[in-house]
Design a protein around this motif. Structure first.
Motif, PDB file in Angstrom:
ATOM      1  N   ALA A 160      36.716  26.350  40.898  1.00  0.00           N
ATOM      2  CA  ALA A 160      37.794  27.320  40.719  1.00  0.00           C
ATOM      3  C   ALA A 160      37.913  27.711  39.239  1.00  0.00           C
ATOM      4  O   ALA A 160      38.049  28.898  38.914  1.00  0.00           O
ATOM      5  CB  ALA A 160      39.118  26.765  41.251  1.00  0.00           C
ATOM      6  N   LEU A 161      37.842  26.729  38.355  1.00  0.00           N
ATOM      7  CA  LEU A 161      37.940  27.010  36.922  1.00  0.00           C
ATOM      8  C   LEU A 161      36.753  27.845  36.447  1.00  0.00           C
ATOM      9  O   LEU A 161      36.925  28.854  35.767  1.00  0.00           O
ATOM     10  CB  LEU A 161      38.036  25.716  36.116  1.00  0.00           C
ATOM     11  N   SER A 162      35.545  27.436  36.827  1.00  0.00           N
ATOM     12  CA  SER A 162      34.382  28.197  36.360  1.00  0.00           C
ATOM     13  C   SER A 162      34.375  29.607  36.959  1.00  0.00           C
ATOM     14  O   SER A 162      33.944  30.564  36.303  1.00  0.00           O
ATOM     15  CB  SER A 162      33.078  27.455  36.643  1.00  0.00           C
ATOM     16  N   SER A 163      34.897  29.766  38.166  1.00  0.00           N
ATOM     17  CA  SER A 163      35.010  31.112  38.756  1.00  0.00           C
ATOM     18  C   SER A 163      35.984  31.975  37.967  1.00  0.00           C
ATOM     19  O   SER A 163      35.746  33.167  37.759  1.00  0.00           O
ATOM     20  CB  SER A 163      35.470  31.020  40.213  1.00  0.00           C
ATOM     21  N   ARG A 164      37.072  31.364  37.506  1.00  0.00           N
ATOM     22  CA  ARG A 164      38.037  32.113  36.688  1.00  0.00           C
ATOM     23  C   ARG A 164      37.435  32.510  35.350  1.00  0.00           C
ATOM     24  O   ARG A 164      37.681  33.611  34.848  1.00  0.00           O
ATOM     25  CB  ARG A 164      39.315  31.298  36.495  1.00  0.00           C
ATOM     26  N   VAL A 165      36.613  31.625  34.757  1.00  0.00           N
ATOM     27  CA  VAL A 165      35.944  31.952  33.493  1.00  0.00           C
ATOM     28  C   VAL A 165      34.981  33.121  33.711  1.00  0.00           C
ATOM     29  O   VAL A 165      34.948  34.071  32.929  1.00  0.00           O
ATOM     30  CB  VAL A 165      35.209  30.719  32.917  1.00  0.00           C
ATOM     31  N   ARG A 166      34.218  33.073  34.797  1.00  0.00           N
ATOM     32  CA  ARG A 166      33.296  34.168  35.113  1.00  0.00           C
ATOM     33  C   ARG A 166      34.058  35.476  35.332  1.00  0.00           C
ATOM     34  O   ARG A 166      33.649  36.545  34.866  1.00  0.00           O
ATOM     35  CB  ARG A 166      32.482  33.836  36.359  1.00  0.00           C
ATOM     36  N   ALA A 167      35.174  35.402  36.074  1.00  0.00           N
ATOM     37  CA  ALA A 167      35.972  36.603  36.364  1.00  0.00           C
ATOM     38  C   ALA A 167      36.551  37.188  35.078  1.00  0.00           C
ATOM     39  O   ALA A 167      36.534  38.408  34.885  1.00  0.00           O
ATOM     40  CB  ALA A 167      37.083  36.273  37.355  1.00  0.00           C
ATOM     41  N   ALA A 168      37.060  36.322  34.192  1.00  0.00           N
ATOM     42  CA  ALA A 168      37.628  36.800  32.924  1.00  0.00           C
ATOM     43  C   ALA A 168      36.560  37.508  32.091  1.00  0.00           C
ATOM     44  O   ALA A 168      36.816  38.555  31.486  1.00  0.00           O
ATOM     45  CB  ALA A 168      38.241  35.641  32.148  1.00  0.00           C
ATOM     46  N   ALA A 169      35.350  36.948  32.065  1.00  0.00           N
ATOM     47  CA  ALA A 169      34.258  37.586  31.329  1.00  0.00           C
ATOM     48  C   ALA A 169      33.895  38.929  31.951  1.00  0.00           C
ATOM     49  O   ALA A 169      33.700  39.923  31.250  1.00  0.00           O
ATOM     50  CB  ALA A 169      33.044  36.661  31.302  1.00  0.00           C
ATOM     51  N   SER A 170      33.831  38.966  33.282  1.00  0.00           N
ATOM     52  CA  SER A 170      33.483  40.202  33.988  1.00  0.00           C
ATOM     53  C   SER A 170      34.502  41.302  33.750  1.00  0.00           C
ATOM     54  O   SER A 170      34.141  42.482  33.647  1.00  0.00           O
ATOM     55  CB  SER A 170      33.354  39.935  35.488  1.00  0.00           C
TER      56      SER A 170
END
Length: 154
Positions: free
Chosen positions: A122-132
């Motif tokens: 969940a955390l790494s998905s949020r990091v990816r989403a924020a970058a995107s």
């Protein structure tokens, strides 16, 4: 909050067998040198550099082992999910569940050098989403937390 996912943690000889199987399934050969590098890497209790591994192999084999050869094998291992690079430690650790592909969060002890990884998709998905959201195309989040492990915190 961690997102749970099941994976089998491999240890000792079982880990080497899982690594060989993973490598061969990807179409790569499991050579004697690759096996030796993997066994050496898995034998370290903290992130190891290519030079650390080359030195360990050289001592075991009674001959000089070039760090450049070890680097190439480590790059192959990272690509095949057999090893993870710990960026801030400039080293590598064996992946104890090579069949499970996900982003790792490393907890690195500044006192003893141990690196433990935890999974929080969940955390790494949020990091990816924020970058995107900024227009950036994330390939691999690197999340490392420095501090002191349970054994060293006192």
């Amino acid at each position: 909050m961690s997102t749970a996912h099941d994976h089998h943690i491999h240890e000792s000889r079982d880990l080497a067998v899982a690594a060989q199987s993973t490598m061969e399934k990807s179409g790569e050969q499991w050579t004697a040198m690759r096996a030796a590098v993997f066994d050496a890497l898995a034998g370290f209790d903290k992130p190891a550099s290519a030079y650390d591994i080359a030195e360990k192999l050289g001592q075991a084999q009674g001959r000089r082992v070039a760090a450049n050869s070890v680097y190439r094998i480590l790059d192959l291992f990272v690509g095949a999910n057999l090893a993870r690079r710990v960026e801030s430690a400039n080293g590598y650790i064996a992946n104890d569940h090579p069949g499970c592909l996900h982003d790792c969060i490393f907890l690195i002890c500044d006192t003893c050098g141990q690196a433990k990884h935890i999974d929080d998709d969940a955390l790494s998905s949020r990091v990816r989403a924020a970058a995107s959201e900024t227009g950036f195309s994330p390939e691999r989040p690197v999340i490392e937390v420095r501090g002191r492990c349970e054994d060293c915190k006192d």
